[in-house]
Design a protein around this motif. Sequence first.
Motif: not given
Length: 804
Positions: A400-411
């Motif tokens: 959950m933590q890593l998925t949240s951090e990756v999802a917050q990256l605006d590509l």
Amino acid sequence: MLMDLASFSEEGFRSKDWVNAACHSKPPDEPIDKYLSEVEMKLQLLAENIAAQLEEQSGNAILRVPRAIREIDRVRDDALSLRGTVGGILQKLEQVEGVSATSVAALSKVDAVKQRMEAAKDTLQDAAGLAQLSASIEDVFASGDLPRVAETLAQMRRCLEVVGEVPEFADVKRQLGALEDRLEGMVQPKLSEALLARKVDDTQKLRNILIAINRFSSLEQQYTKVRMRPLRKAWEEFDVGKGTGSTANVASQEDGAVTGASFGEWLPRFYDKVLLVLEQETKWCALTFPSESHLLVPRLLMETMSAISSSFTARIEAAASEAGADLHQGTGGNAPTGAETRGGSKLATLLTLHGMTGAFARNVQHVLAAVEGEELGKVLRAVYSPFEGHKARYGELEKMQLTSEVAQLDLRGAVQRSLGARAVELSETVRRMEASVPAVMVSLEAAIERCLGFTGGSEAGALVRTLDDVILSYVAALFEVLKSLRAVCGVDGSVSGAPTTSHDDAGEEDWSTVQGALQLLTVSESLGSRTAVFETTLRNTLSTLSHKLHIGGVESPGEGTPGTSARDQPLDVAVLRLIDAPEKARRLAVLLEQAKDPRFHALPHTAQRVQSFQDAVHDLVYDVLIFKVRQRLEGVGTLPQWAAAEEENAFDLPSFSAYPLPYIRSVGEYLLTLPQQLEPLAVSQGDAEGEEGEESFLATEWVFQIAEGATNLYIDQLRSIPSISDKGAQQLAADIEYLGNVLGALSVTTPPVLATFQVCLSAPRQKLVEIVADPPADVDLNTVKHIARVRHVVQDGASKAGQH
């Protein structure tokens, strides 16, 4: 000179050395020859004297030999006589033993009967005493003398043990249990009062009473119950501090609670109070209960942690949830950044609280230095028990933590598409993709640290699976962006992707698009290298965990090196978790053993998926670089110039253009400009890798690929021409020659097929017939036949030119 005979008997005696030494000891004023003569005479006299003594001693020894022989014979006769005497004595002993065996057996039976009679007498006495004690026990209770009551009950139990299972005393046995319960009930209130007042003498007397009737568990229970009250009160102070109203606030401040403090701020204060209590109890119990202090104090802490475990877990969950909610509110409802998430996420809060508990556990081991082995392990399990549920869910929480951090990256940047906006959108998106790679790697490295800090590495298996899944999802997101970039670059195959602006504006935008696409190679290289380095780091971390967790031979506390104690080697809660979960320990042992092999892939699916992404980037960059060539060559095979007839002129001048047509000049100019466009990429790659040769090779490699692709596209167009006139052949030969010059300028070898086209198209019809009839070794035969067919040359083997 005195003669030292000892030197002559030494192992390494050398005559030359001895003579030289004798010469050195010569008096200075004495001639050497005289001195040596004297030494020689002395040696001769000494040798004669020794020989005489040896002869004398040898004679005396020979004279003593007969006497020694006579003595030996006498001793032999005495030995034979002694042997006979001893044999007679042995025979007499055997006769006596045979006669006395019957008497000894009878005496043994008599002794056994005597012992049984004595045991029966003692049992009868105990039975009589038991009956007497049973009859008088009420009087003893009435006296109120608790020590006497305890001694009487202990004596009754000893009597019962001697009597055994006698039916007549079954009622006494039941009565004894009830009497012990009765005495225990009388002792407990007094013990509670003595413990509250910390009266050492009274507590010891009451302790002796309970020990006398084998009720140590009652002592332990009562001690824990009394001493737990201040600890429970300290735990409940947090709820008091959270209360509303002035009364609650005043009370909380008087008790030392921090009004309005968060659980993370309050928890160290609670731990400090518990440590203070443990230190006080350790000293008091060592004085009051010297034999049981190593059991009572640990039991106090374990019972306290067990009593507050459920509320502790609830407070941990609430604090973690509050951290996530506060983080979201602190960003105004916007998505928080990766740094903010790592600092205030649920898992970060758990890690912070767990770190506080770890410091508390180390202090507990110091305070309970006398406690060793399994008992200390139980204490640590109790201290960390509120976190056990979260540790079991570590893989889920980390994902959950890593998925949240990756999802917050605006590509993808929000760019409005207009004139020139396509290149801007591409450049901005590629920049964001490139920046996301190190950001993701930092998050993944932080996950390793969280796993070690929170679970001690015991959940390394869940970490590996989570990391692999998260990287796959991140690469999948990159794939989606890459797929959308094909439309931005205009190479998705749709008509709308082609530029519709003016030639100059479109040219500028095309080169900007090329530059943006080339930067994708940096993203690809960064992703590949960083994931490889991260996987190596992960594998090294796993390989070092085997020794830390004692994987391969998980032992219970105290079963390791003899003499190991809490003072020598603090226990690790991660090891305790694995002891309690042998199946998990077995699976982890397999993983950590595999990690020692450099060929092992800690992230089994990552390398393959990253390689697929790199291949997709390569394909997109190639399509972008070849797009203009493909666009210029589109429809070349259907141009009318190839079938144009010859025009008559008075001066017999060539009617075809001396210059290549615009389409091929456009392709040539693009190919010649391409190395210049690749320079920024080469510089960036060179900066990244620090090798100038590598950057030049990369640029050259891409020039070769695009030149080869352009040549193949051109050859496909040439093959699609249905008919070529002589005039068309001459023009086409000039176009091919121009492309060949461009390839030569780029150090690219002209392929045999294209060279064959140029040879056959530039040749007159008669010469082409000869080539068909006897093709040279350096031409492509199929291409020769194809050109002869489209130029309508008769291939009858008679060297005749066909008529069109």
